[in-house]
Design a protein around this motif. Structure first.
Motif, PDB file in Angstrom:
ATOM      1  N   ALA A  25      28.857  32.956  14.844  1.00 52.79           N
ATOM      2  CA  ALA A  25      29.065  32.545  16.242  1.00 52.79           C
ATOM      3  C   ALA A  25      28.285  33.420  17.191  1.00 52.79           C
ATOM      4  N   VAL A  26      28.301  34.753  16.880  1.00 53.17           N
ATOM      5  CA  VAL A  26      27.550  35.670  17.748  1.00 53.17           C
ATOM      6  C   VAL A  26      26.052  35.412  17.637  1.00 53.17           C
ATOM      7  N   ASP A  27      25.583  35.210  16.389  1.00 47.36           N
ATOM      8  CA  ASP A  27      24.146  34.949  16.209  1.00 47.36           C
ATOM      9  C   ASP A  27      23.737  33.664  16.902  1.00 47.36           C
ATOM     10  N   SER A  28      24.553  32.625  16.812  1.00 50.14           N
ATOM     11  CA  SER A  28      24.207  31.353  17.461  1.00 50.14           C
ATOM     12  C   SER A  28      24.168  31.502  18.965  1.00 50.14           C
ATOM     13  N   ALA A  29      25.078  32.305  19.474  1.00 49.76           N
ATOM     14  CA  ALA A  29      25.098  32.501  20.932  1.00 49.76           C
ATOM     15  C   ALA A  29      23.885  33.272  21.402  1.00 49.76           C
ATOM     16  N   ASN A  30      23.447  34.242  20.562  1.00 51.39           N
ATOM     17  CA  ASN A  30      22.319  35.079  20.967  1.00 51.39           C
ATOM     18  C   ASN A  30      20.980  34.399  20.740  1.00 51.39           C
ATOM     19  N   ALA A  31      20.870  33.583  19.669  1.00 57.03           N
ATOM     20  CA  ALA A  31      19.564  33.013  19.300  1.00 57.03           C
ATOM     21  C   ALA A  31      19.501  31.522  19.566  1.00 57.03           C
ATOM     22  N   ALA A  32      20.274  31.010  20.453  1.00 57.97           N
ATOM     23  CA  ALA A  32      20.250  29.580  20.728  1.00 57.97           C
ATOM     24  C   ALA A  32      18.949  29.191  21.409  1.00 57.97           C
ATOM     25  N   GLU A  33      18.282  28.181  20.915  1.00 54.29           N
ATOM     26  CA  GLU A  33      17.030  27.692  21.493  1.00 54.29           C
ATOM     27  C   GLU A  33      17.330  26.541  22.434  1.00 54.29           C
ATOM     28  N   PRO A  34      16.477  26.382  23.464  1.00 49.39           N
ATOM     29  CA  PRO A  34      16.700  25.263  24.382  1.00 49.39           C
ATOM     30  C   PRO A  34      16.495  23.926  23.683  1.00 49.39           C
ATOM     31  N   LYS A  35      17.387  23.045  23.868  1.00 55.28           N
ATOM     32  CA  LYS A  35      17.290  21.751  23.219  1.00 55.28           C
ATOM     33  C   LYS A  35      16.379  20.840  24.033  1.00 55.28           C
ATOM     34  N   PRO A  36      15.666  19.916  23.340  1.00 56.75           N
ATOM     35  CA  PRO A  36      14.825  18.957  24.064  1.00 56.75           C
ATOM     36  C   PRO A  36      15.650  18.124  25.033  1.00 56.75           C
ATOM     37  N   HIS A  37      15.003  17.749  26.144  1.00 59.08           N
ATOM     38  CA  HIS A  37      15.680  16.983  27.169  1.00 59.08           C
ATOM     39  C   HIS A  37      15.325  15.508  27.109  1.00 59.08           C
ATOM     40  N   GLY A  38      14.254  15.156  26.364  1.00 56.53           N
ATOM     41  CA  GLY A  38      13.820  13.775  26.305  1.00 56.53           C
ATOM     42  C   GLY A  38      14.073  13.181  24.941  1.00 56.53           C
ATOM     43  N   THR A  39      13.501  11.990  24.743  1.00 59.85           N
ATOM     44  CA  THR A  39      13.627  11.295  23.465  1.00 59.85           C
ATOM     45  C   THR A  39      12.278  10.721  23.083  1.00 59.85           C
ATOM     46  N   LEU A  40      12.043  10.621  21.783  1.00 63.96           N
ATOM     47  CA  LEU A  40      10.833   9.993  21.274  1.00 63.96           C
ATOM     48  C   LEU A  40      11.005   8.489  21.264  1.00 63.96           C
ATOM     49  N   VAL A  41       9.904   7.793  21.589  1.00 60.55           N
ATOM     50  CA  VAL A  41       9.923   6.332  21.646  1.00 60.55           C
ATOM     51  C   VAL A  41       8.866   5.822  20.679  1.00 60.55           C
ATOM     52  N   GLY A  42       9.235   4.827  19.871  1.00 60.27           N
ATOM     53  CA  GLY A  42       8.277   4.256  18.940  1.00 60.27           C
ATOM     54  C   GLY A  42       8.215   5.040  17.646  1.00 60.27           C
ATOM     55  N   THR A  43       7.353   4.554  16.755  1.00 57.99           N
ATOM     56  CA  THR A  43       7.240   5.165  15.431  1.00 57.99           C
ATOM     57  C   THR A  43       6.118   6.181  15.328  1.00 57.99           C
ATOM     58  N   GLY A  44       5.207   6.210  16.297  1.00 65.07           N
ATOM     59  CA  GLY A  44       4.063   7.110  16.198  1.00 65.07           C
ATOM     60  C   GLY A  44       4.339   8.522  16.637  1.00 65.07           C
ATOM     61  N   LYS A  45       5.528   8.785  17.205  1.00 68.77           N
ATOM     62  CA  LYS A  45       5.892  10.110  17.690  1.00 68.77           C
ATOM     63  C   LYS A  45       4.866  10.659  18.680  1.00 68.77           C
ATOM     64  N   ARG A  46       4.326   9.757  19.510  1.00 64.71           N
ATOM     65  CA  ARG A  46       3.356  10.165  20.521  1.00 64.71           C
ATOM     66  C   ARG A  46       3.836   9.844  21.932  1.00 64.71           C
ATOM     67  N   THR A  47       4.902   9.075  22.033  1.00 67.89           N
ATOM     68  CA  THR A  47       5.432   8.674  23.343  1.00 67.89           C
ATOM     69  C   THR A  47       6.815   9.271  23.519  1.00 67.89           C
ATOM     70  N   LEU A  48       7.029   9.889  24.669  1.00 73.72           N
ATOM     71  CA  LEU A  48       8.340  10.444  24.961  1.00 73.72           C
ATOM     72  C   LEU A  48       8.862   9.886  26.276  1.00 73.72           C
ATOM     73  N   ARG A  49      10.208   9.798  26.336  1.00 75.59           N
ATOM     74  CA  ARG A  49      10.876   9.310  27.532  1.00 75.59           C
ATOM     75  C   ARG A  49      11.672  10.475  28.115  1.00 75.59           C
ATOM     76  N   LEU A  50      11.460  10.719  29.410  1.00 73.89           N
ATOM     77  CA  LEU A  50      12.077  11.872  30.057  1.00 73.89           C
ATOM     78  C   LEU A  50      12.976  11.421  31.199  1.00 73.89           C
ATOM     79  N   PRO A  51      14.126  12.051  31.355  1.00 77.70           N
ATOM     80  CA  PRO A  51      14.976  11.730  32.512  1.00 77.70           C
ATOM     81  C   PRO A  51      14.289  12.109  33.820  1.00 77.70           C
TER      82      PRO A  51
END
Length: 484
Positions: free
Chosen positions: A42-68
């Motif tokens: 729990a301590v390690d997760s709290a200290n080393a937590a990485e920022p999570k992505p805010h958008g989503t991938l669209v399509g199958t090519g993994k080249r297009t993203l949708r952002l709020p």
């Protein structure tokens, strides 16, 4: 005896051990260890937590993203239109000015001799004193004087010319004597021997050959027809007056006049009155300064741009480096050198510039500016729209602005400036290498926020790979349990 403080510490440690042992016995060592591991994670997760992505991938090519929308506002995303490359960058070359070799004349004398006179020009009486007014005086021609075609530059007295003229006079006189003698012999052929008649005819032929040879020599020395005719007349006059020499010819018999062959400026003068000059010495050099040669240096990567210009569009404007604010002068270039300087990696560009106003001087450093025409196979975008990562140039295109979707494309920049990047619309893709995408005129590219958008895309791709790996591992474990 031990100190009371030490005795107190030992008593405290004994109590901790007495309390902990029953707890471990009741809970058990494995459960206690599990509790510690959970707290550590729990301590390690709290200290080393990485920022999570805010958008989503669209399509199958993994080249297009949708952002709020709030993410776009945080990134301060701005877009710009893809435009045709209508206004091309100018190519700037550094170089120098030179005299035009085709407009530089070396003035020589056709005969060796003594310089007895220099040509005269009209000049200001005192050029250093403006208050002297417009008073002028005649002086000898000198370095820097403008001259016109046919203007007298110098007079040389040549013994060689005088002797050749005298040789012509002598030949004409001898021919006339032999012709009269032949007439008398032919009139009395009955009493004259045939041998004497033949000899006289031979002498007449030799006289004609001698005169033709001397006249050809004089013509090769650029004597005019009028001058040669004057020598013939002088021979007739000498014969008629039995050797009386015309005194006026004494002043011009060996006189050689050196005149300017073109309109121009004297850029070199190598004689003075009293000098003995030979016919291989450059007495003057006259240059037409109304047009100067330009030699400029072009980097080898820009040679192809100049070679694509048609002959009628190879224009440039010239500015003096010493006076960059001056009005540019027009000119053009004709040739690009075939050799590359190994130190500078440049080739010579050879052309000319108009100098009718006389502002330029040979030897000055200049800058030549060449306006390149637009390439129909290029589009232009802001330079900030390019995201260069690991040798690849990327651009984010707003493929669906209503849904806030952006697609990453790999493009091929052809050239760059401080403000714009030129992108090829017809890149040549090679199998096995990076495949390039194209941009179309009117599309919207991200000119601000592209770097953050690239980082968001990488985060989404990494999260997708991790999810895929986890799902694969879980599926394998389930399959193994089912098998057991």
């Amino acid at each position: 005896m031990s100190h009371p403080v030490f005795r107190f510490i030992r008593v405290g440690l004994s109590l901790v051990v007495i309390v902990a042992l029953p707890i471990l016995g009741f809970v058990g060592v494995p459960q206690f260890k599990k509790w510690l591991d959970q707290n550590h994670r729990a301590v390690d997760s709290a200290n080393a937590a990485e920022p999570k992505p805010h958008g989503t991938l669209v399509g199958t090519g993994k080249r297009t993203l949708r952002l709020p929308l709030e993410v776009l506002e945080t990134m301060q995303v701005e877009t710009s239109d893809v435009r045709p490359a209508t206004a091309s960058e100018s190519l700037k070359l550094e170089g120098s000015l030179y005299l035009d070799a085709n407009r530089l004349v070396h003035v020589n004398s056709r005969f060796s001799g003594d310089v007895i006179e220099l040509g005269q020009v009209e000049a200001a009486e005192n050029p250093q004193n403006p208050s002297s007014g417009m008073k002028t005086t005649n002086r000898s021609v000198s370095f820097g004087d403008p001259v016109s075609k046919g203007q007298l530059l110098a007079v040389i007295w040549s013994k060689e010319l005088g002797e050749k003229k005298s040789e012509l006079v002598e030949g004409l006189s001898m021919l006339r004597f032999n012709e009269e003698r032949l007439k008398r012999l032919e009139a009395s052929a009955a009493v004259m021997s045939e041998r004497m008649l033949l000899d006289t005819r031979h002498d007449v032929e030799l006289g004609l050959i001698t005169i033709a040879r001397v006249e050809r020599t004089l013509r090769s020395w650029r004597l005019s027809v009028e001058q040669i005719q004057a020598i013939r007349e002088e021979a007739e006059r000498i014969r008629a007056y039995k050797g009386d020499w015309h005194t006026n010819l004494d002043e011009s018999w060996a006189r050689v006049e050196v005149r300017a062959p073109i309109d121009g400026t004297i850029v070199e003068k190598n004689l003075a009155v009293g000098d003995f000059v030979s016919n291989d010495l450059d007495l003057f050099k006259i240059a037409d300064l109304r047009r100067l040669d330009v030699l400029a240096h072009v980097y080898e990567e820009d040679i192809a741009l100049l070679e694509t210009l048609p002959e009628g569009h190879r224009h440039w404007t010239i500015r003096l480096n010493a006076n960059p604010q001056s009005q540019p002068l027009e000119g053009s270039f004709q040739r690009i050198g075939n050799l590359i300087d190994p130190a500078q990696h440049t080739a010579l560009v050879m052309g000319w510039v108009d100098n009718s106003a006389g502002r330029l001087r040979a030897g000055q450093f200049i800058s030549a500016q060449i306006n390149l025409p637009p390439d129909p196979d290029e589009v232009v975008i802001p330079i900030s729209a390019l995201v260069d990562r690991e040798g690849e140039s990327r651009v984010f295109v707003a493929t669906d602005p209503l849904k806030h979707e952006f697609t990453c494309r790999s493009v091929l920049p052809t050239r760059r400036s401080n403000q714009f990047a030129y992108i090829s619309t017809k890149p040549r893709n090679v199998p096995g290498q990076l495949a390039y995408d194209t941009l179309r005129i009117g599309e919207q590219v991200v000119k601000a926020g592209g770097v953050q958008m690239a980082a968001e895309l990488e985060s989404l791709r990494a999260a997708a790979r991790e999810t895929s790996t986890t799902a694969t591992t879980t599926s394998k474990e389930s399959a193994e349990q089912n098998t057991l």
